[in-house]
Design an enzyme around this catalytic site. Sequence first.
Site, PDB file in Angstrom:
ATOM      1  N   ARG A 288       0.904  -1.283   0.014  1.00 55.92           N
ATOM      2  CA  ARG A 288      -0.102   0.023  -0.017  1.00 55.92           C
ATOM      3  C   ARG A 288       0.797   1.186   0.217  1.00 55.92           C
ATOM      4  NH1 ARG A 288      -5.161   1.028   3.930  1.00 55.92           N
ATOM      5  NH2 ARG A 288      -5.907  -0.081   2.408  1.00 55.92           N
TER       6      ARG A 288
ATOM      7  N   ASN B 143       0.082   4.282  11.560  1.00 58.15           N
ATOM      8  CA  ASN B 143      -1.369   3.907  11.749  1.00 58.15           C
ATOM      9  C   ASN B 143      -1.675   2.408  11.336  1.00 58.15           C
ATOM     10  OD1 ASN B 143      -4.578   3.310  11.144  1.00 58.15           O
ATOM     11  ND2 ASN B 143      -4.492   5.365  12.136  1.00 58.15           N
TER      12      ASN B 143
ATOM     13  N   ASP C  90      -4.252   0.904  10.714  1.00 57.26           N
ATOM     14  CA  ASP C  90      -4.984   0.407   9.879  1.00 57.26           C
ATOM     15  C   ASP C  90      -4.873   0.980   8.401  1.00 57.26           C
ATOM     16  OD1 ASP C  90      -6.966  -1.014  11.419  1.00 57.26           O
ATOM     17  OD2 ASP C  90      -7.541   0.946  12.437  1.00 57.26           O
ATOM     18  N   GLU C  91      -4.012   1.946   8.416  1.00 56.45           N
ATOM     19  CA  GLU C  91      -3.904   2.639   7.116  1.00 56.45           C
ATOM     20  C   GLU C  91      -2.574   2.229   6.366  1.00 56.45           C
ATOM     21  OE1 GLU C  91      -4.571   6.907   7.008  1.00 56.45           O
ATOM     22  OE2 GLU C  91      -5.364   6.847   9.160  1.00 56.45           O
ATOM     23  N   MET C  92      -1.380   2.492   7.114  1.00 56.33           N
ATOM     24  CA  MET C  92      -0.207   1.902   6.179  1.00 56.33           C
ATOM     25  C   MET C  92       0.410   0.808   7.187  1.00 56.33           C
ATOM     26  SD  MET C  92       0.264   3.597   3.669  1.00 56.33           S
ATOM     27  CE  MET C  92       1.836   4.282   3.373  1.00 56.33           C
TER      28      MET C  92
END
Length: 604
Positions: A324, A387, A389-391
């Site tokens: 991601r 984070n 959940d994000e990265m």
Amino acid sequence: MKKLLIVIFLLSTILWLACRQRNQQTHAQQVQAFQLLQVEHADSALRQLRLLVKTGAQTLVLQQAFKNARLAYKRTEFLTEYYTPVTAKALNGAPIPVMDDNDQHRIDLPEGFQVIEPYLFPVIDGNNKAELLKQLDMMIPSFKRLKQLTQTQELADAQIFDAMRLEVFRIITQGITGFDAPIAQNSMAEASAVLSTLHDVLAIYEDDITSKDENLYQQLQQTIGKSRRYLSQHTGFNSFNRMAFIMQYANPLSVNLAKASHLLGIDKFLEMRALKANAKTVFDEHAFDPDYYTASYDAHSSPAKVELGKRLFYDPILSGTGKRSCASCHEPPKAFTDGLVKSESIDGKTRIRRNTPTLLNAGLQPALFYDNRVAYLEDQATDVINNKDEMHGSLPAALKRLGANPAYNGLFKRAFPKVKEPVTDYNLRNALGSYIRSLESLNSPFDKYMRGDRTQLNAAEVNGFNLYMGKAKCATCHFMPLFNGTVPPDYRTIETEVIGVPAIAGKLGIDDDKGKYELRKINLYKYAFRTPTVRNIALTAPYMHNGVFKTLEDVVDFYNKGGGLSAGANLPNLTLPFDELHLTPQDQKDIVAFLKKLTDTGTK
């Protein structure tokens, strides 16, 4: 006869001495004396209002007295805001409590004209007389303080002209929108009062300006005269043509004020500003400087930093999974959003808590995230990378991978040539921040129209702009020309609003995300969220922090019905006006048409 001649001689001597003393004053000293006189008039008008309240005057008398006091204050505003902003806030600040800048455990209660206005408009409740008198009594020491500060403040010609230009910007971004007079809606008369002051101040500089350009002084005064006539002839708040006023009067006035200060050699300002000191209008190309919002000079952007940051932005090397990148959720064709209600978490099992905001013009604001939890883009990068959940990344691990990559080593060395070991935590984050700061998007059809290309907007879109700036009250939160919550004309602070966003569109019940309150458990912050930009809004659906609205039409309809109240938001700290807007179906269509003209597809 002899006595008469003596009296005439004495009077002539006094007048001669007075004129001589005036001629010996500098222009700045004359402006200071003029400002003191205006402060005294405003103080007197406020005391008269208090007297009328105390003696129980009729409603119309009290309302006119309030307007008179506000008009008198407006004649002081350009220098009051410039030299004494704290006192200006006490006299005419927003009517909402704020956390004290120096003590985060203290809440400062609002005071001033904007607090008093609801006591007098649209009707007066006699039961509030004691509280109204209390509020008026709080303002009297503020005027006393303003007088003292004005007496001791040393004015400079350069600052006086700077203040006049900024005041023109304040008129078009706040004054004519009803930002500080939302109920009385006396905005046109107040704008005229401000311009009358600029007329009188410019008269002090008449000889100096005329000696440099014979026509410029006349152009300035004629523009002010025409502006005031237009304001006096078009007093209806909802029907006022703000576009015509800005294009025909305000923009030419600010341009000529800048020209005058340049001719007088007083236009050199060394300090960095968000809105550059040499901006002739707020619509100029490159009028804003994103480096103003960095932590230090070393954090300023450069082409090499932007190049490195862009490479990092599109590279999944920063994520924990290596799959991601920043661009996974911030896609350029969608104005650096992702088109989803909420993005999928990196493990694919849940959803990220809030809707993905645009990164276009993210560098032109003093706080970031929906809850304003960080001030700098470098800190935003830290938050997102770490984070889970994000990265779900690790900066030390990412630095190790980057340091082992020859191509990245070269990019870091070019971006940070003064350091021996450029592959560092901060430099990585600064490069990302520099790239995001480069994502300036201020060249939409609207911007081109404001710069003179009248082919860019049609009549419906211009009407949509006028509705946005007036009847629909959009511009009192999403300030022109950035159209976010960054407050003009200095753009140093950004607002959060409590509007009561519903959990499900069209149904009662607000979203349970408490916003800024989750960072600091202060009731003032419950359900408070940063005011985002509406630039490029045609590309950033769905809308609101929870992505609850699918279309722009849904958003406009929500506000037209009274915002959060229509969703059952019974919140004591609501900052959105409670009333319905009474927009017609055509009004709503025109607003949406205008909003779509804020799209700028040129930024990559």
